[in-house]
Motif scaffolding. Structure first.
Motif, PDB file in Angstrom:
ATOM      1  N   SER A  73     -62.494  25.223   0.401  1.00 45.37           N
ATOM      2  CA  SER A  73     -61.891  24.082   0.931  1.00 45.37           C
ATOM      3  C   SER A  73     -61.470  23.112  -0.138  1.00 45.37           C
ATOM      4  O   SER A  73     -62.277  22.995  -1.093  1.00 45.37           O
ATOM      5  N   VAL A  74     -60.376  22.340   0.226  1.00 42.81           N
ATOM      6  CA  VAL A  74     -60.002  21.154  -0.618  1.00 42.81           C
ATOM      7  C   VAL A  74     -60.557  19.923  -0.091  1.00 42.81           C
ATOM      8  O   VAL A  74     -60.251  19.674   1.180  1.00 42.81           O
ATOM      9  N   TYR A  75     -61.104  19.097  -1.052  1.00 40.19           N
ATOM     10  CA  TYR A  75     -61.657  17.591  -0.596  1.00 40.19           C
ATOM     11  C   TYR A  75     -60.923  16.317  -1.439  1.00 40.19           C
ATOM     12  O   TYR A  75     -60.756  16.531  -2.680  1.00 40.19           O
ATOM     13  N   SER A  76     -60.808  15.316  -1.019  1.00 39.42           N
ATOM     14  CA  SER A  76     -60.589  14.462  -1.593  1.00 39.42           C
ATOM     15  C   SER A  76     -61.928  13.428  -1.616  1.00 39.42           C
ATOM     16  O   SER A  76     -62.467  13.151  -0.552  1.00 39.42           O
ATOM     17  N   LEU A  77     -62.413  13.264  -2.930  1.00 42.00           N
ATOM     18  CA  LEU A  77     -63.747  12.559  -3.130  1.00 42.00           C
ATOM     19  C   LEU A  77     -63.574  11.087  -3.539  1.00 42.00           C
ATOM     20  O   LEU A  77     -62.768  10.942  -4.496  1.00 42.00           O
TER      21      LEU A  77
END
Length: 89
Positions: A73-77
């Protein structure tokens, strides 16, 4: 359209930017010298430029984040600290 910092541009210290990454893998890091005590949740993160970094969630925060993580999955940190890599590893 949001603007993200690339992993290659991160510098040591508190990061006030947001990075967009894909979570490739994560695993529990345990201390064998202390009966397998959980030290952290470690992970490999990849950005859009194929820059790979190691990420870590302290054991005191693992319960907060583990259920939210999914490999691939892709996440914004945001609101994270950047430390230099230990040259021994």
């Amino acid at each position: 359209m949001s603007s993200y910092v690339l992993l290659a541009n991160l510098r040591a210290g508190r990061c006030s930017n947001t990075a967009e990454v894909r979570l490739l893998r994560f695993w529990e890091a345990r201390n064998d010298r202390k009966d397998g005590e959980l030290m952290s949740l470690d992970m490999l993160l990849l950005d859009e430029q194929s820059t790979l970094i190691h990420g870590s969630i302290n054991s005191s925060r693992v319960d907060t984040f583990r259920r939210r993580l999914s490999e691939g999955s892709v996440y914004s940190l945001s609101g994270f600290d950047v430390a230099r890599a230990n040259q021994k590893f």
